[in-house]
Design an enzyme around this catalytic site. Structure first.
Site, PDB file in Angstrom:
ATOM      1  CB  CYS A   1      -0.905  -0.026   1.230  1.00  0.00           C
ATOM      2  SG  CYS A   1      -1.844   1.481   1.501  1.00  0.00           S
ATOM      3  CG  ASP A   2       1.603   3.467  -3.600  1.00  0.00           C
ATOM      4  OD1 ASP A   2       2.538   2.649  -3.502  1.00  0.00           O
ATOM      5  OD2 ASP A   2       1.060   3.757  -4.684  1.00  0.00           O
TER       6      ASP A   2
END
Length: 104
Positions: free
Chosen positions: A9-10
């Site tokens: 997840c960024d």
């Protein structure tokens, strides 16, 4: 400090970079401990479920009607990310309010 999220997840990566003392717990691989999940559900309720995620879009209408705790146990990646636990304090998401609270 523990950061519950996904290693891919960024947003979780941004939070982890800004919080070098935090430890990432990948909820897909390790899950969320029952006590942490119960406390998070108590504090955040239905906001803990990310209804904008691809996991949510993949659920049937019947599955979406399930209780948040059941959904999150069955699909840990459905949790809004990151969930940051720092002692007794708990933060959901990586927004300006969370960043400001952790900076002070």
């Amino acid at each position: 400090m523990r950061l519950y999220g996904l290693k891919t997840c960024d947003t979780c990566r941004k939070a982890l970079k800004a919080l070098p003392d935090a430890t990432l717990v990948d909820v897909r691989a390790e899950g969320v401990p029952e006590d942490v999940l119960a406390t998070a559900l108590e504090r955040f309720g239905e906001r803990l479920v990310n209804t904008r995620s691809t996991t949510w879009r993949g659920l049937s209408e019947e599955e979406r009607k399930g209780a948040p705790e059941d959904l999150l146990r069955a699909h840990p990646a459905l949790m809004k990310r990151p969930l940051i636990v720092d002692g007794e304090a708990m933060y959901l998401g990586w927004d300006k309010a969370t960043i400001a609270a952790l900076a002070s």
